[in-house]
Scaffold this active site. Structure first.
Site, mmCIF file in Angstrom:
data_model
loop_
_atom_site.group_PDB
_atom_site.id
_atom_site.type_symbol
_atom_site.label_atom_id
_atom_site.label_comp_id
_atom_site.label_asym_id
_atom_site.label_seq_id
_atom_site.Cartn_x
_atom_site.Cartn_y
_atom_site.Cartn_z
ATOM 1 N N CYS B 125 28.665 -45.984 27.686
ATOM 2 C CA CYS B 125 27.786 -44.822 27.875
ATOM 3 C C CYS B 125 26.969 -44.491 26.624
ATOM 4 C CB CYS B 125 28.617 -43.612 28.290
ATOM 5 S SG CYS B 125 30.121 -43.380 27.330
ATOM 6 N N GLN B 152 30.558 -36.713 21.596
ATOM 7 C CA GLN B 152 30.812 -37.206 22.939
ATOM 8 C C GLN B 152 31.637 -36.235 23.779
ATOM 9 O OE1 GLN B 152 31.004 -41.737 21.242
ATOM 10 N NE2 GLN B 152 31.688 -41.468 23.338
ATOM 11 N N SER B 155 33.810 -35.963 29.605
ATOM 12 C CA SER B 155 33.633 -36.830 30.767
ATOM 13 C C SER B 155 33.789 -38.302 30.426
ATOM 14 C CB SER B 155 32.254 -36.604 31.397
ATOM 15 O OG SER B 155 31.234 -36.939 30.461
ATOM 16 N N HIS B 239 26.613 -36.697 26.220
ATOM 17 C CA HIS B 239 26.820 -37.232 24.872
ATOM 18 C C HIS B 239 25.582 -36.936 24.031
ATOM 19 C CE1 HIS B 239 30.382 -39.041 26.214
ATOM 20 N NE2 HIS B 239 30.128 -40.317 26.050
#
Lengths: 336, 336
Positions: B125, B152, B155, B239
């Site tokens: 991610c 971050q 999730s 993020h």
């Protein structure tokens, strides 16, 4: 020693009283000053109960030492008058930090700069936490460049900031409503705000430039290249900093760790195998700055180092450093 | 197109179903797979109600496309079998990302790498969010070095991470008790944890090295010097990344802003005078990665740039990118 805390009801002011007590500062009489709103309130202190007074220069003129935890404007208006009246002033605001005649001091780094000064500036919180780690690394390896990204707590905006974060996080979780904001530029609950203090013409914020300007002054390196990204995150009172340095001489993680283990004001917390590294959870209420995640940064060949710092914003970032400055003042080496 | 979401009950799996619907992906039949625990549950989807099935390769073999939102081990065990059965697989895990034969794709950057592949890896991610901004900057100015510090969200540890952050923050605020932790290595409420995924021998975490390895592969720059510090903070699903680059050719903030404004997948949010910059608050639920705080970084003379990114970890960081990959598959250019 007659000591006054000016701005005694704020987050830093309250912490100053605690730190004076905990470090057994030679206080003969403690006086607490605040705005008229708080005047008359009786508070318990490590030096006995004290009734808060409304501040005026005239009322404060017979102090030996004034610890200022007030705004820059307030400090500008009153610090010179107090000094003229013979009071030694340690000012936590940014008002005088960059004036040539005013020492800007982190005692572990540049206590010698204190000289005979009667007005001493206490640095920006992020800077104070940073330089206790940077200075020994500079002595050992030489600093060529410094890049910092911060994770700054609500306490940097004072008691109101902490209250707002708590209240608005509760609003989200308990009432299921969107967070609101007055102290911060945006709601801080579950958010990240890359904006602390005002924006400058170069698109850095003043907070980011304070880290550059003040680090250079404290370390006596007026040309040191530094870039800071200052970010507010939803934590209470510990600032974290992700720091990348390029050094003049080769550096290894092991050598850097040894240097930081020997450094005053730093506690190396760097045992990944045991899940030990700096965190607000462990740095809260601690005098030392936690340093960890120390590793060679291959981006700068064998001259690069990454590290992660956590320091209590209200202690090393403010009240503790101010009291440490006061402990070193020549005037205080003579018993009152 | 017969499409299956494997791991349909997780945070990414649920988002995949939403994204398929929102982007009107040509689904003729949607099937949802999960563990036996969830099997039999009927869920509403943009394609009508679907009953969750317990996953088996045999049950999934007549899919045209399988979107995997499962662990690396699960992907390793089942992706090759699905591909052998003729299913095109887009895998969100790290299992195959660094295999030479498997394209690792962020469509805005390297869609051409897809070729005729039947197994495609969806990147980490943090990496996906980073490269949509880095790639156009590289094309315009050339990248010499990249330094990233991340902020971050919970999730990244899945739905369980988000639930833990919410529950434990409530425990602190409502019950006045210390936060606990099961999903994260330490309590995350009002804390910062500089530790995501496992530690590597070089003292970087695997998360940090994923950013290095995957960015190099996606951008086709196998030697690009990158250092990442990956930090978990108490936010929900976006993020943030503080990025410093040194460029091969001179760069200005204005030129970089123009490049990013023209870049697919990026939304420039960079109006400090109006308090506009990337934030989780505004990037949540958005497909585009917000880029702002764009400024010349004097640490690298006229070759330095700082910027701040925010991207939805469940969208560009996972589900959206996977669906964008699927939209580009040659097999899908033929109507089902």
């Amino acid at each position: 020693m007659r000591v006054g805390v000016i701005g005694a009801t704020g987050a830093v002011g309250r912490e100053l009283v605690e730190v004076l007590g905990r470090r057994r500062f030679p206080v003969t009489k403690l006086r607490l000053f605040a705005s008229g709103r708080s005047a008359g309130t009786r508070v318990e202190t490590p030096f006995g109960p004290v009734v808060i007074e409304e501040f005026s220069q005239d009322r404060a003129r017979d102090l030996d030492l004034a610890l200022l935890a007030v705004s820059g404007d307030f400090a500008k208006a009153h610090a010179p008058g107090l000094v003229a009246a013979g009071v030694t002033v340690v000012d936590n605001s940014s008002a005088f930090r960059l004036e040539d005649a005013v020492p800007l001091v982190v005692p572990e780094v540049n206590a010698a700069a204190l000289g005979e000064a009667k007005l001493i500036a206490n640095p920006n919180c992020t800077t104070a936490i940073l330089v206790v780690a940077l200075a020994p690394l500079h002595a050992a390896f030489g600093l060529k460049r410094v890049i910092v990204s911060t994770y700054q707590a609500a306490s940097g905006a004072g008691a109101e900031g902490m209250t707002e974060l708590e209240r608005e996080t509760r609003r989200v979780l308990v009432e299921g409503e969107p967070a609101r904001n007055e102290v911060f530029a945006h709601p801080l609950a579950f958010n990240v705000i890359p904006h602390i203090d005002t924006f400058q013409p170069n698109a850095y914020t003043r907070e980011e430039m304070k880290v550059t300007w003040e680090t250079r002054k404290i370390m006596g390196l007026p040309d040191l290249p530094i870039s800071c990204t200052a970010v507010r995150i939803p934590t209470m009172r510990v600032h974290a900093e992700s720091v990348t340095i390029e050094t003049l001489r080769p550096v290894t993680a092991e050598a850097a760790r040894a240097v930081l283990r020997a450094a005053a004001g730093v506690r190396v917390v760097d045992e990944p195998a045991r899940n030990l590294y700096p965190m607000p959870l462990t740095a809260t209420g601690q005098d030392d700055v936690e340093a960890g995640r120390i590793r060679a940064n291959p981006v700068f060949g064998d001259h690069g180092l990454d590290l992660f710092l956590c320091g209590d914003q209200l202690l090393k970032g403010a009240a503790l450093n101010a009291v440490q400055i006061a402990e070193r003042l020549p005037a205080l080496q003579v018993p009152a």
